[in-house]
Design an enzyme around this catalytic site. Structure first.
Site, PDB file in Angstrom:
ATOM      1  N   ARG A  13      10.334  -2.880  12.075  1.00 21.16           N
ATOM      2  CA  ARG A  13       9.250  -2.260  12.860  1.00 21.16           C
ATOM      3  C   ARG A  13       8.961  -3.266  13.966  1.00 21.16           C
ATOM      4  NH1 ARG A  13       4.543  -0.459   8.732  1.00 21.16           N
ATOM      5  NH2 ARG A  13       3.251  -1.379  10.277  1.00 21.16           N
ATOM      6  N   ARG A  40      11.086  -7.555   5.904  1.00 23.62           N
ATOM      7  CA  ARG A  40      11.132  -6.167   5.772  1.00 23.62           C
ATOM      8  C   ARG A  40      11.820  -5.337   6.988  1.00 23.62           C
ATOM      9  NH1 ARG A  40       5.276  -3.308   5.210  1.00 23.62           N
ATOM     10  NH2 ARG A  40       4.702  -4.041   7.619  1.00 23.62           N
ATOM     11  N   ARG A  61      -2.361  -8.985  13.198  1.00 21.74           N
ATOM     12  CA  ARG A  61      -2.977  -7.994  12.121  1.00 21.74           C
ATOM     13  C   ARG A  61      -3.530  -8.716  10.756  1.00 21.74           C
ATOM     14  NH1 ARG A  61       2.859  -5.993  11.498  1.00 21.74           N
ATOM     15  NH2 ARG A  61       2.390  -4.698   9.728  1.00 21.74           N
ATOM     16  N   ARG A  75     -10.239   1.033   8.449  1.00 24.37           N
ATOM     17  CA  ARG A  75      -9.938  -0.444   8.849  1.00 24.37           C
ATOM     18  C   ARG A  75     -10.978  -1.281   9.169  1.00 24.37           C
ATOM     19  NH1 ARG A  75      -4.014   0.156   8.509  1.00 24.37           N
ATOM     20  NH2 ARG A  75      -2.997  -1.340   9.958  1.00 24.37           N
ATOM     21  N   LYS A 130       0.953  -1.268   0.009  1.00 29.52           N
ATOM     22  CA  LYS A 130      -0.031  -0.088   0.022  1.00 29.52           C
ATOM     23  C   LYS A 130       1.019   1.273   0.054  1.00 29.52           C
ATOM     24  CE  LYS A 130      -2.379  -0.825   3.865  1.00 29.52           C
ATOM     25  NZ  LYS A 130      -1.884  -2.069   4.258  1.00 29.52           N
TER      26      LYS A 130
HETATM   27  P1  AMP Z   1       0.046   0.449   9.132  1.00 29.07           P
HETATM   28  O1  AMP Z   1       1.185   1.148   9.064  1.00 29.07           O
HETATM   29  O2  AMP Z   1      -1.182   0.900   8.221  1.00 29.07           O
HETATM   30  O3  AMP Z   1       0.253  -1.199   9.339  1.00 29.07           O
HETATM   31  O4  AMP Z   1      -0.314   0.650  10.820  1.00 29.07           O
HETATM   32  C1  AMP Z   1       0.388   0.452  11.836  1.00 29.07           C
HETATM   33  C2  AMP Z   1      -0.439   0.374  13.125  1.00 29.07           C
HETATM   34  O5  AMP Z   1      -1.146   1.496  13.270  1.00 29.07           O
HETATM   35  C3  AMP Z   1      -1.575  -0.739  13.056  1.00 29.07           C
HETATM   36  O6  AMP Z   1      -1.141  -1.860  13.481  1.00 29.07           O
HETATM   37  C4  AMP Z   1      -2.553  -0.073  14.416  1.00 29.07           C
HETATM   38  O7  AMP Z   1      -1.797  -0.252  15.671  1.00 29.07           O
HETATM   39  C5  AMP Z   1      -2.345   1.420  13.989  1.00 29.07           C
HETATM   40  N1  AMP Z   1      -3.509   1.676  13.109  1.00 29.07           N
HETATM   41  C6  AMP Z   1      -3.138   2.364  11.755  1.00 29.07           C
HETATM   42  N2  AMP Z   1      -4.200   2.433  11.170  1.00 29.07           N
HETATM   43  C7  AMP Z   1      -5.239   2.501  11.663  1.00 29.07           C
HETATM   44  C8  AMP Z   1      -6.705   2.608  11.833  1.00 29.07           C
HETATM   45  N3  AMP Z   1      -7.359   3.017  10.571  1.00 29.07           N
HETATM   46  N4  AMP Z   1      -7.522   2.037  12.869  1.00 29.07           N
HETATM   47  C9  AMP Z   1      -6.752   1.533  13.904  1.00 29.07           C
HETATM   48  N5  AMP Z   1      -5.640   1.465  14.184  1.00 29.07           N
HETATM   49  C10 AMP Z   1      -4.817   1.821  13.202  1.00 29.07           C
END
Ligand code: AMP
Length: 216
Positions: A156, A123, A167, A89, A14
């Protein structure tokens, strides 16, 4: 003005695809995960509140996320449009978003869980400049060192098998329901994300009716 939502499992690309699209069409890339990680890294009050969720790969509360998205979009620095990455999400976030905003299309990047697992566990991120690496497809020239700034490469905190399993489960349980909400109102395009970065980008542009030359 072009407004898109990019959705897909972790590791589906993404961020990479949103960045390419934004660079080529002068759109603003809004990544909720990046905003949250910025707060964690800069030790803000919000960062202290969300850190344990982000590190464990658990979703942060909807009210807080909606406030972050609303505030970010209220900045109106996206004259040519935006790509929203990592939001909505779940169904609650999708209903909130659809009631308040319109988008031109939702881009769904589709990829199997096996490929996601291989990609995410390989990653690495530069601790200095933030550049992304992948130990399978984009190795650094010197092990564990960034080619550009020489800083250490790190994982990360949520790129581990346990957090990834959580996740992915969240993605299948909740995020796929988001598409059903969007389909009522917006156009959803599904893209095979198991191919090369450039091929995926070309398919996205084709599906969106954008000119297909990849910007360099
Ligand atoms: P990402 O970089 O999109 O994988 O997001 C990393 C982390 O941020 C996720 O595992 C959640 O802890 C939090 N997060 C990101 N976007 C959301 C969302 N829309 N709703 C809730 N938590 C989020």
């Amino acid at each position: 003005m072009r407004k898109y939502v990019m959705t897909g499992a972790q590791g589906s690309g993404k961020g990479t695809q949103a960045t390419l699209l934004c660079t080529a069409f002068e759109l603003v890339h809004i990544s909720v995960g990046d905003i949250l990680r910025w707060h964690v890294g800069n030790h803000t009050k919000l960062g202290a509140h969300v850190r344990r969720y982000v590190d464990a790969g658990q979703l942060v509360g909807d009210d807080l996320i909606e406030e972050i998205v609303r505030d970010r979009l209220d900045e109106h620095d996206w004259n040519h449009g935006f790509v929203l990455d990592g939001f909505p999400r779940n169904q609650v976030q999708a209903e909130f978003f659809c009631e308040t905003y319109d988008v031109d299309a939702v881009i769904e990047l589709r990829i199997s869980d096996d490929i996601v697992t291989d990609r995410v566990l390989a990653r690495r991120l530069c601790s200095g400049c933030g550049l992304d690496y992948n130990l399978i497809s984009h190795r650094p020239q010197v092990d564990d060192r960034c080619d550009v700034c020489g800083s250490d490469l790190v994982r990360r905190p949520d790129d581990n098998a346990e957090a990834l399993a959580r996740r992915l489960a969240d993605f299948h349980d909740r995020t796929e329901a988001v598409l059903d909400v969007f389909r009522r109102k917006e156009r959803v395009v599904t893209i095979d994300a198991e191919r090369d970065v450039d091929e995926i980008q070309a398919s996205i542009r084709d599906a969106l009716g954008l000119e297909s030359t990849i910007a360099t």
